[in-house]
Design a protein around this motif. Structure first.
Motif, PDB file in Angstrom:
ATOM      1  N   ASP A   1       5.743  11.091   0.380  1.00 46.69           N
ATOM      2  CA  ASP A   1       5.306   9.763   0.306  1.00 46.69           C
ATOM      3  C   ASP A   1       6.262   8.714   1.226  1.00 46.69           C
ATOM      4  N   ALA A   2       5.415   7.353   1.791  1.00 47.92           N
ATOM      5  CA  ALA A   2       6.289   6.736   2.337  1.00 47.92           C
ATOM      6  C   ALA A   2       7.013   5.677   2.195  1.00 47.92           C
ATOM      7  N   THR A   3       6.708   5.573   0.765  1.00 49.46           N
ATOM      8  CA  THR A   3       8.152   4.612   0.055  1.00 49.46           C
ATOM      9  C   THR A   3       9.571   5.322   0.224  1.00 49.46           C
ATOM     10  N   ALA A   4      10.597   7.294   0.062  1.00 45.73           N
ATOM     11  CA  ALA A   4      10.767   7.870  -0.445  1.00 45.73           C
ATOM     12  C   ALA A   4      11.077   8.069   1.156  1.00 45.73           C
TER      13      ALA A   4
ATOM     14  N   PRO B   1       5.085   5.883  13.295  1.00 42.92           N
ATOM     15  CA  PRO B   1       3.086   5.464  12.827  1.00 42.92           C
ATOM     16  C   PRO B   1       2.680   5.229  12.083  1.00 42.92           C
ATOM     17  N   GLY B   2       1.391   4.901  11.263  1.00 37.87           N
ATOM     18  CA  GLY B   2       0.213   5.672  10.845  1.00 37.87           C
ATOM     19  C   GLY B   2       0.614   5.926   9.372  1.00 37.87           C
ATOM     20  N   LEU B   3      -0.268   5.785   8.467  1.00 38.06           N
ATOM     21  CA  LEU B   3      -0.567   5.839   7.083  1.00 38.06           C
ATOM     22  C   LEU B   3      -1.490   7.243   6.042  1.00 38.06           C
ATOM     23  N   TYR B   4      -1.342   7.909   5.689  1.00 37.87           N
ATOM     24  CA  TYR B   4      -1.994   8.878   5.647  1.00 37.87           C
ATOM     25  C   TYR B   4      -2.023   8.983   4.029  1.00 37.87           C
ATOM     26  N   ASP B   5      -3.544   8.702   3.708  1.00 39.03           N
ATOM     27  CA  ASP B   5      -4.176   8.718   2.135  1.00 39.03           C
ATOM     28  C   ASP B   5      -4.104   7.615   1.306  1.00 39.03           C
ATOM     29  N   GLU B   6      -4.347   6.545   2.012  1.00 40.19           N
ATOM     30  CA  GLU B   6      -3.801   4.762   1.714  1.00 40.19           C
ATOM     31  C   GLU B   6      -4.556   4.295   0.751  1.00 40.19           C
ATOM     32  N   ALA B   7      -3.546   3.777  -0.778  1.00 35.09           N
ATOM     33  CA  ALA B   7      -3.926   3.413  -1.729  1.00 35.09           C
ATOM     34  C   ALA B   7      -3.343   1.624  -1.984  1.00 35.09           C
TER      35      ALA B   7
ATOM     36  N   SER C   1       5.631   0.150   6.751  1.00 32.64           N
ATOM     37  CA  SER C   1       3.912   0.947   6.789  1.00 32.64           C
ATOM     38  C   SER C   1       3.966   0.739   5.553  1.00 32.64           C
ATOM     39  N   ALA C   2       4.307   0.133   4.693  1.00 34.40           N
ATOM     40  CA  ALA C   2       3.989  -0.391   3.074  1.00 34.40           C
ATOM     41  C   ALA C   2       3.425  -1.921   3.145  1.00 34.40           C
ATOM     42  N   MET C   3       3.639  -2.892   4.222  1.00 33.76           N
ATOM     43  CA  MET C   3       2.726  -3.831   3.491  1.00 33.76           C
ATOM     44  C   MET C   3       1.512  -4.293   4.190  1.00 33.76           C
ATOM     45  N   ILE C   4       1.222  -5.338   3.707  1.00 33.29           N
ATOM     46  CA  ILE C   4      -0.666  -5.414   3.980  1.00 33.29           C
ATOM     47  C   ILE C   4      -0.537  -6.758   4.114  1.00 33.29           C
TER      48      ILE C   4
ATOM     49  N   LYS D   1       0.890  -1.400   0.107  1.00 30.64           N
ATOM     50  CA  LYS D   1       0.457   0.591  -0.159  1.00 30.64           C
ATOM     51  C   LYS D   1       1.055   0.640   0.326  1.00 30.64           C
ATOM     52  N   SER D   2       0.276   2.396  -0.524  1.00 32.57           N
ATOM     53  CA  SER D   2       0.903   3.220  -0.709  1.00 32.57           C
ATOM     54  C   SER D   2       0.747   4.829   0.375  1.00 32.57           C
ATOM     55  N   GLY D   3       1.280   5.583  -0.028  1.00 29.31           N
ATOM     56  CA  GLY D   3       0.604   6.576   1.230  1.00 29.31           C
ATOM     57  C   GLY D   3       1.286   7.445   1.608  1.00 29.31           C
ATOM     58  N   LEU D   4       0.867   8.681   2.773  1.00 33.23           N
ATOM     59  CA  LEU D   4       2.380   9.976   2.841  1.00 33.23           C
ATOM     60  C   LEU D   4       2.678   9.367   4.442  1.00 33.23           C
TER      61      LEU D   4
END
Length: 279
Positions: free
Chosen positions: A197-200, A216-222, A263-266, A118-121
């Motif tokens: 961006d969570a990745t960067a 912790p916490g992911l915003y605008d998740e997709a 933080s990007a794991m599902i 998952k992506s997000g901020l």
């Protein structure tokens, strides 16, 4: 006796390997060729790149290699520019574009996806400030840096309004031109944290040796995932099963955390053939 015991153990090992491989159903193409062939750019760290030793590495490459290993086949990577991938799938030039695609209506007219992260901020801060971000509204009362014109910029505007509406301390947004400027501001105590961006952010945490840490916490998740040709159910099912084996056995977590993408794991890979699957 030793020879009999050794032979027996070898037989058991082969049987265990075969049983593990059977957990991932091979598509007709993979069964015929003995190869898991993917298209990939090999030029976007931390997902795919060529390391200093000349090896193909990164999250996408290593997950694909792990899925291939589960099936007992060879991974073959075909280097290709990102814009050519969906047209190439639609034209039957290859079966799998292993990148991190986001689902859109236009893309889903030509391809299906197998989502695996998952992506997000996220917000990053220096280690000494980490414990100051607490509660249901951790950014209220903080100086948060963003790159002007990005999704983070607009999202923080909404958070500023939310802090005010809740009667909490004001969120002070600071706008910068480039990512390096935001990082330098955080390291020099001109801001308390940065949203990006969570990745960067995760990759910087790893490569910087922890100068900044992701909260912790992911915003605008997709969700993000691998693309296959529209209606290619065999390939999609193979990738979904393979990724879920990696999630179950811990390989997925190891690879994702290696590149700072915890933080990007599902919890489970899944197939998307319509926007209804993600809305």
């Amino acid at each position: 006796m030793k020879k009999i015991l050794s032979t027996g153990l070898a037989t058991l090992a082969l049987a265990a390997t075969a049983a593990m491989a059977q957990d991932v159903p091979k598509s007709p193409e993979v069964a015929e060729t003995g190869k898991l062939t993917i298209a990939n750019t090999l030029e976007y760290a931390p997902f795919e790149f060529i390391d200093e030793a000349g090896a193909q590495v990164g999250v996408n490459i290593e997950l694909a290699a792990a899925v291939a290993k589960e099936m007992g086949v060879e991974l073959e990577v075909t280097r290709m520019p990102f814009p050519s991938m969906i047209p190439g799938l639609a034209a039957d030039r290859f079966r799998i574009a292993w990148e991190t695609f986001s689902p859109t209506e236009e893309r889903l007219a030509q391809v299906d996806f197998v989502m695996f992260l998952k992506s997000g901020l996220v917000v990053s801060t220096t280690p000494d400030k980490k414990d100051a971000f607490t509660g249901d509204h951790p950014l209220c009362g903080k100086r948060i840096g963003v790159i002007g014109g990005t999704v983070s910029d607009f999202l923080v505007d909404k958070m500023v309004e939310d802090c005010a509406a809740q009667g909490l301390e004001a969120l002070d947004k600071k706008v910068f031109l480039e990512g390096k400027d935001v990082i330098q501001a955080a390291l020099s105590d001109r801001i308390d944290g940065k949203m990006d961006d969570a990745t960067a952010s995760g990759y910087f945490e790893v490569t910087s040796g922890g100068q900044m840490v992701v909260l912790p916490g992911l915003y605008d998740e997709a969700p993000l995932g691998v693309a296959v040709k529209k209606g290619d159910a065999d390939t999609a099912a193979m990738l979904e099963a393979g990724l879920n084996v990696l999630i179950a056995n811990g390989s997925y977590k190891t690879i994702m955390e290696k590149y700072g993408l915890g933080s990007a794991m599902i919890d489970k890979a899944f197939i998307v053939d319509s926007l209804d699957d993600v809305n």
